[in-house]
Design a protein around this motif. Structure first.
Motif, PDB file in Angstrom:
ATOM      1  N   LEU A   6      37.967  51.889  31.125  1.00 41.76           N
ATOM      2  CA  LEU A   6      38.319  50.519  31.985  1.00 41.76           C
ATOM      3  C   LEU A   6      37.985  49.375  30.576  1.00 41.76           C
ATOM      4  N   LYS A   8      37.222  45.351  29.517  1.00 37.91           N
ATOM      5  CA  LYS A   8      36.117  44.393  30.115  1.00 37.91           C
ATOM      6  C   LYS A   8      36.734  43.776  31.241  1.00 37.91           C
ATOM      7  N   TYR A  11      37.156  45.636  34.413  1.00 35.92           N
ATOM      8  CA  TYR A  11      35.986  45.597  34.929  1.00 35.92           C
ATOM      9  C   TYR A  11      35.145  44.666  35.551  1.00 35.92           C
ATOM     10  N   LYS A  12      35.271  43.574  34.882  1.00 37.99           N
ATOM     11  CA  LYS A  12      34.929  42.139  35.582  1.00 37.99           C
ATOM     12  C   LYS A  12      35.453  42.013  36.929  1.00 37.99           C
ATOM     13  N   ARG A  14      36.992  44.068  38.850  1.00 40.98           N
ATOM     14  CA  ARG A  14      37.029  44.903  39.841  1.00 40.98           C
ATOM     15  C   ARG A  14      35.674  44.948  40.399  1.00 40.98           C
ATOM     16  N   SER A  15      34.685  44.906  39.581  1.00 41.09           N
ATOM     17  CA  SER A  15      33.296  44.730  39.974  1.00 41.09           C
ATOM     18  C   SER A  15      32.999  43.770  40.959  1.00 41.09           C
ATOM     19  N   ASN A 210      31.845  51.758  32.045  1.00 40.73           N
ATOM     20  CA  ASN A 210      32.590  50.813  33.335  1.00 40.73           C
ATOM     21  C   ASN A 210      33.166  51.783  34.109  1.00 40.73           C
ATOM     22  N   TYR A 211      34.033  52.618  33.592  1.00 37.41           N
ATOM     23  CA  TYR A 211      34.784  53.338  34.604  1.00 37.41           C
ATOM     24  C   TYR A 211      33.980  54.015  35.575  1.00 37.41           C
ATOM     25  N   ILE A 214      32.352  51.614  38.231  1.00 36.05           N
ATOM     26  CA  ILE A 214      33.308  51.417  39.167  1.00 36.05           C
ATOM     27  C   ILE A 214      33.796  52.508  40.171  1.00 36.05           C
TER      28      ILE A 214
END
Lengths: 488, 488
Positions: A6, A8, A11-12, A14-15, A210-211, A214
């Motif tokens: 993922l 950045k 990631y941000k 989605r997180s 990251n992947y 998530i």
């Protein structure tokens, strides 16, 4: 970027979404006091097991979150049933528990290193499946994650930046890189044996942190949401047909046995002296004794138990009365209370009423859905077998009286100043359900009279007979067991 | 027959009467879920301490009875506060607990053998008196029996018949006959130092077993009956005048401190790295860390705690949120919950709200009688001092915001999807009591800001400032402590 990575920005975004949804779900879980959610983290070395948990400590409400990490058993743990330490540390209702080095860790490690035979490994895995099945039926959710590294990633160290983040926390009891292939094979075997509908293993590709984070957040969120919607529904399966036991142990019992006062005194002395000797036997320190006393109201459990406790050292004895579960206990798996009370080596525990409440009072009074008490027979057998395997002698007594005899005793209790507190309105009401209790007892004996934890049905029509008979059985059974363990 | 002996017939008659009355009282105690009754059995060798307990196992309801016997501290017990093992094994409400080798045993033995100085012995006795006083205020009854043999009986073995009855149970960690005089002197000293109104030592002449058992039964019965009648009355003393603290720490605080984003990031990195190092220091394994976070609603406790937990290994960390006590906890001494959560060596425990609830919410909301929260300051200081002495670093933080700032944050929370679950009707109601809480905080700091467990009052008007400031204090204090313990 591969499909398992993922960027950045994604990631941000989605997180943030997941964090909000997770906090909401966690709050709901706590509000509903639903069974805990256990999250088992296993997987390749350097796949980021510790790092992952750090992430969730940043995302979730840490007051309802904790991490359990088990190393090899130590001290008393070695002498108790294998699953005991997991039972006694189960998170309370409404909490999330991360597990590093779960109940899988030790057998997996030993099997992959050739320290455990195939047959023992399979048996350990089957024991775990029954444990997880029980937990799941009791409202505990189990998420089993295998953090996976592919090909080249699998045996190499992580890049230094990732590694720095986890520097405060060493990876957990892990394997050296040379073990990699053996562990992989053992893990596949484990997965095959223990992926069940209620608790399947889920692989998470972990080369990209990251992947990975998530993906795990999505899995935990899905589990929480499924749980919360299930809690709102009445998910009870319809009552299945229940054949009932054909053997009528209570009806077949000879109620005529009795002892006169002199014989009683003499035999009581003999067997009490014998029991005193047996529990002082050096080999008893490798064992322990669990006595279960069940019986109709006024059958004489208390008096019989007293004749046994008189021979025992109060420091190594506990008598547990079993009442209806407290509000807190009602949110926990039924057997937990009893797991917490099992005897340590060299000790005696007596249950005055017991874990059989589930298939007796809870069944007859409708406190427990039919499906659950029907499943309970096997769960109880498992519990007692684990006790037996770790050295506990488990003996179970049903003290039997006739319906007429009970009536006489109730009437006498009303008049007695010492015993009137033993008689409640509920005792009178229970008499109306005599046939239902009789059926429940017959079924109970049919399903749980095992070689490792036998039932003894004893006529208590004459109390002196019941006392001496119980004492004698305790002595004989304990002696046999001590004798057998001489050679082992 | 002397005045301290009983013939068989008198014994039989009296014991029947007492047994009935004791069973009644025991039943009542259980029904009222009154605090437990602790019965400490000490005394001369061969005075029949074990034998006495056997008698009561025959007389009482064993399901509500248990015996605790403590030997010298072992394993983890050696590294925890001296009284920890007694706290964590306190009998639940409604039960009777016999103690062999109680909290008196070890200091008495060591002092009488010259292994403990006079000063340390006196300090240990004072600690015990404060412990017993606290228990007694919290509804626990304590009966302290000294089984006494006179003159010639004192150093001789019992006659063989008496001895046979106790043969299954060795006397508990006792003294050889040559120790007799030293023990007698030490025991007199102990009695002098620890006979209090609420828990006096009672001598029982024990040369005659019948006399001894009847006498002890009478003492226990009297205690139970007194307790039961006291529970029925409203025994609350009238509110005494409470002067209140003169120093107004909250009003004096400078609320202007703040940090811009860049400074924050940079300083956060510095102190988090420092904390990671400190908890990984080998000497930290001899210590542990207890962080107490208190503050107004929305003061930012959660976010501050998170900046600390990010540096810690989840396996050695527990964050405990403190809610209103459960039904079961409400029947136990207030501090018990917190004793059960203290950190083991090498571990960090964070209380998100804490044992200070007694002098904050319980005081302000009137959940606790004035007398009890006024006494609680000293009890809390004792608790924290014991922690400090066994190696725990105890640091307490009050995160302070102004009333206006709180209003702003509440309004923002209403709009935030992630934080709306943090806001309840009660939070709004609590705002009306702002001045009362302010007074409670000022009093709390005035009475519990000790050298062994200091308070840090931190402006959280700017959250970034509060986070960095708290982290920095944790690091500095921990570092100082590790530094000091280098030489010890």
């Amino acid at each position: 970027m591969s499909e398992h990575a993922l960027d950045k920005k994604t990631y941000k975004q989605r997180s943030e979404e997941l964090k909000e949804a997770l906090l909401d779900a966690q709050f709901e879980l706590q509000n509903q006091r639903g069974g805990p959610v256990l999250i088992l983290i296993s997987g390749n070395d350097f796949a980021g097991k510790a790092e992952l948990i750090y992430t969730f400590y940043g995302w979730l409400d840490t007051r309802r979150l904790n991490t359990r990490a088990f190393n090899l058993p130590e001290g008393i743990e070695k002498r108790m049933p294998r699953l005991w330490r997991y039972w006694r540390t189960l998170p309370p209702a409404g909490e999330l528990g991360f597990y590093l080095g779960s109940w899988y860790h030790q057998p997996l490690m030993r099997f992959s290193r050739g320290q455990m035979s195939e047959a023992r490994f399979v048996a350990a895995m089957e024991e775990i499946v029954r444990f997880e099945t029980l937990l799941s039926r009791e409202g505990v959710s189990i998420v089993k994650l295998w953090l996976h590294l592919t090909g080249a990633d699998a045996s190499k160290r992580p890049n230094s930046e990732t590694f720095k983040q986890t520097v405060a926390m060493r990876e957990w009891g892990d394997f050296s890189a040379t073990d990699y292939e053996q562990v992989r094979d053992a893990a596949q075997r484990m997965e095959h044996l223990t992926s069940t509908d209620s608790a399947p293993w889920i692989h998470v590709q972990s080369s990209d942190a990251n992947y990975r984070d998530i993906r795990v957040a999505e899995i935990i969120l899905a589990t929480l949401q499924q749980r919360l919607s299930a809690d709102n529904k009445d998910s009870q399966a319809p009552q299945s047909d229940w054949p009932g036991a054909t053997r009528q142990v209570l009806q077949e019992l000879d109620y005529s046995a009795s002892l006169d006062k002199d014989d009683y005194k003499q035999q009581l002395d003999v067997w009490q002296a014998r029991l005193r000797e047996l529990v002082r036997h050096p080999r008893f320190n490798r064992h322990s004794l669990l006595l279960v006393f069940e019986g109709s109201d006024a059958a004489g459990k208390g008096g019989t138990i007293r004749r046994i406790t008189e021979c025992l050292d109060p420091r190594h004895l506990r008598v547990h009365g079993t009442a209806a579960p407290s509000a807190e206990e009602a949110t926990q798996p039924y057997l937990l209370r009893f797991w917490k009370r099992i005897p340590a080596p060299g000790n005696v525990v007596i249950f005055d009423r017991s874990h059989y409440g589930r298939v007796l009072v809870e069944r007859v009074e409708g406190f427990c859905p039919p499906q659950r008490w029907q499943q309970a027979y096997q769960e109880i057998n498992d519990f007692e077998q684990q006790l037996q395997q770790s050295g506990t002698v488990v003996l179970k007594f049903w003290l039997a009286i006739t319906e007429d005899e009970q009536l006489e005793r109730f009437k006498a209790r009303e008049k007695s100043s010492v015993k009137r507190y033993k008689l409640t309105d509920e005792d009178w009401r229970n008499r109306e359900k005599w046939p239902a209790y009789e059926q429940a007892v017959n079924d109970m004996v049919a399903h749980t009279n095992t070689a490792h934890a036998p039932w003894f049905i004893i006529s208590s029509q004459d109390k002196r007979h019941a006392r001496v008979e119980s004492l004698k059985i305790v002595c004989e059974q304990l002696e046999q067991r001590l004798e057998r363990s001489k050679s082992s």
